[in-house]
Design a protein around this motif. Structure first.
Motif, PDB file in Angstrom:
ATOM      1  N   ASP A 180       0.688  -1.201   0.031  1.00 56.05           N
ATOM      2  CA  ASP A 180      -0.024  -0.100  -0.073  1.00 56.05           C
ATOM      3  C   ASP A 180       0.915   1.152  -0.113  1.00 56.05           C
ATOM      4  O   ASP A 180       0.513   2.229  -0.846  1.00 56.05           O
ATOM      5  N   LEU A 181       1.883   1.015   0.622  1.00 58.46           N
ATOM      6  CA  LEU A 181       2.830   2.391   0.752  1.00 58.46           C
ATOM      7  C   LEU A 181       3.409   2.614  -0.430  1.00 58.46           C
ATOM      8  O   LEU A 181       3.634   3.830  -1.060  1.00 58.46           O
ATOM      9  N   GLU A 182       3.902   1.413  -1.334  1.00 53.89           N
ATOM     10  CA  GLU A 182       4.486   1.803  -2.546  1.00 53.89           C
ATOM     11  C   GLU A 182       3.483   2.273  -3.515  1.00 53.89           C
ATOM     12  O   GLU A 182       3.910   3.317  -4.411  1.00 53.89           O
ATOM     13  N   SER A 183       2.337   1.769  -3.507  1.00 53.01           N
ATOM     14  CA  SER A 183       1.295   2.402  -4.439  1.00 53.01           C
ATOM     15  C   SER A 183       0.998   3.791  -4.155  1.00 53.01           C
ATOM     16  O   SER A 183       0.737   4.682  -4.924  1.00 53.01           O
ATOM     17  N   ARG A 234       1.735   9.373  -5.415  1.00 57.93           N
ATOM     18  CA  ARG A 234       2.017  10.786  -5.030  1.00 57.93           C
ATOM     19  C   ARG A 234       3.239  11.271  -6.022  1.00 57.93           C
ATOM     20  O   ARG A 234       3.304  12.452  -6.431  1.00 57.93           O
ATOM     21  N   SER A 235       4.023  10.450  -6.455  1.00 56.61           N
ATOM     22  CA  SER A 235       5.075  10.811  -7.466  1.00 56.61           C
ATOM     23  C   SER A 235       4.374  11.109  -8.828  1.00 56.61           C
ATOM     24  O   SER A 235       4.736  12.143  -9.513  1.00 56.61           O
ATOM     25  N   GLN A 236       3.164  10.547  -9.117  1.00 56.94           N
ATOM     26  CA  GLN A 236       2.579  10.802 -10.441  1.00 56.94           C
ATOM     27  C   GLN A 236       1.629  12.340 -10.244  1.00 56.94           C
ATOM     28  O   GLN A 236       1.821  13.186 -10.911  1.00 56.94           O
ATOM     29  N   LEU A 237       1.258  12.277  -8.845  1.00 57.76           N
ATOM     30  CA  LEU A 237       0.858  13.695  -8.644  1.00 57.76           C
ATOM     31  C   LEU A 237       1.519  14.755  -8.561  1.00 57.76           C
ATOM     32  O   LEU A 237       1.267  15.770  -9.014  1.00 57.76           O
ATOM     33  N   GLU A 238       2.755  14.368  -8.057  1.00 60.27           N
ATOM     34  CA  GLU A 238       3.948  15.612  -8.114  1.00 60.27           C
ATOM     35  C   GLU A 238       4.369  16.034  -9.376  1.00 60.27           C
ATOM     36  O   GLU A 238       4.736  17.381  -9.695  1.00 60.27           O
ATOM     37  N   ALA A 271      -3.149  23.284 -12.768  1.00 58.98           N
ATOM     38  CA  ALA A 271      -4.544  22.920 -13.244  1.00 58.98           C
ATOM     39  C   ALA A 271      -5.040  21.572 -13.209  1.00 58.98           C
ATOM     40  O   ALA A 271      -6.077  21.248 -12.871  1.00 58.98           O
ATOM     41  N   GLU A 272      -4.032  20.564 -13.450  1.00 51.41           N
ATOM     42  CA  GLU A 272      -4.351  19.019 -13.699  1.00 51.41           C
ATOM     43  C   GLU A 272      -4.487  18.971 -12.188  1.00 51.41           C
ATOM     44  O   GLU A 272      -5.536  17.676 -11.917  1.00 51.41           O
ATOM     45  N   LEU A 273      -4.035  19.277 -11.299  1.00 53.74           N
ATOM     46  CA  LEU A 273      -4.035  18.872  -9.708  1.00 53.74           C
ATOM     47  C   LEU A 273      -5.364  19.292  -9.314  1.00 53.74           C
ATOM     48  O   LEU A 273      -6.204  18.641  -8.592  1.00 53.74           O
ATOM     49  N   ILE A 274      -5.913  20.390  -9.725  1.00 51.95           N
ATOM     50  CA  ILE A 274      -7.109  21.123  -9.461  1.00 51.95           C
ATOM     51  C   ILE A 274      -8.144  20.178  -9.998  1.00 51.95           C
ATOM     52  O   ILE A 274      -9.368  19.932  -9.284  1.00 51.95           O
TER      53      ILE A 274
END
Length: 134
Positions: free
Chosen positions: A2-5, A10-14, A19-22
């Motif tokens: 679970d932590l890895e996923s 998170r790395s994908q979100l970073e 605008a994409e984050l919003i």
């Protein structure tokens, strides 16, 4: 796992733009609201069913209480001249006892804390959102 996923996510979100984050946040919020509405509808249906049962029992108790009071008034009117109304008096008392039992059962069936599960989920969601944003 679970932590890895979560880290991967998170790395994908970073790597996303603001605008994409919003957009992603609004999409997640929309899904959360839809899920909460569905849960609230289900819980509300269950509580309405319980309230309906309680209402029916309270209605029956009210009708029987009125009948019992009417019988007691008849007995009171007949009590003065003769002793024959003793039967009417006993019937009136019995009807009032049955009405009391039905009334008690009806009050027990009424929901004590409406939408309890929905309130708990919303509090948990709010706490999680607050922790995530800090």
């Amino acid at each position: 796992m679970d932590l890895e996923s979560e880290r991967l996510e998170r790395s994908q979100l970073e790597s996303l733009t603001t605008a994409e984050l919003i957009r992603h946040a609004f999409a997640e919020a929309r899904l959360l609201v839809k899920a909460e509405v569905l849960h609230a509808k289900k819980e509300l249906r269950e509580e309405v069913k319980a309230a309906r049962t309680g209402g029916i029992l309270l209605g029956a108790a009210g009708v029987l209480a009125l009948c019992g009071v009417a019988a007691l008034f008849v007995a009171l009117g007949l009590v003065l001249p003769v002793a024959a109304p003793l039967g009417v008096l006993l019937v009136g008392v019995a009807i009032l006892l049955i009405a009391g039992v039905l009334g008690f059962a009806g009050v027990k069936k009424l929901p004590k804390k409406p939408l309890n599960h929905t309130q708990e989920r919303l509090k948990a969601d709010f706490g999680l959102a607050r922790e995530t944003l800090q």
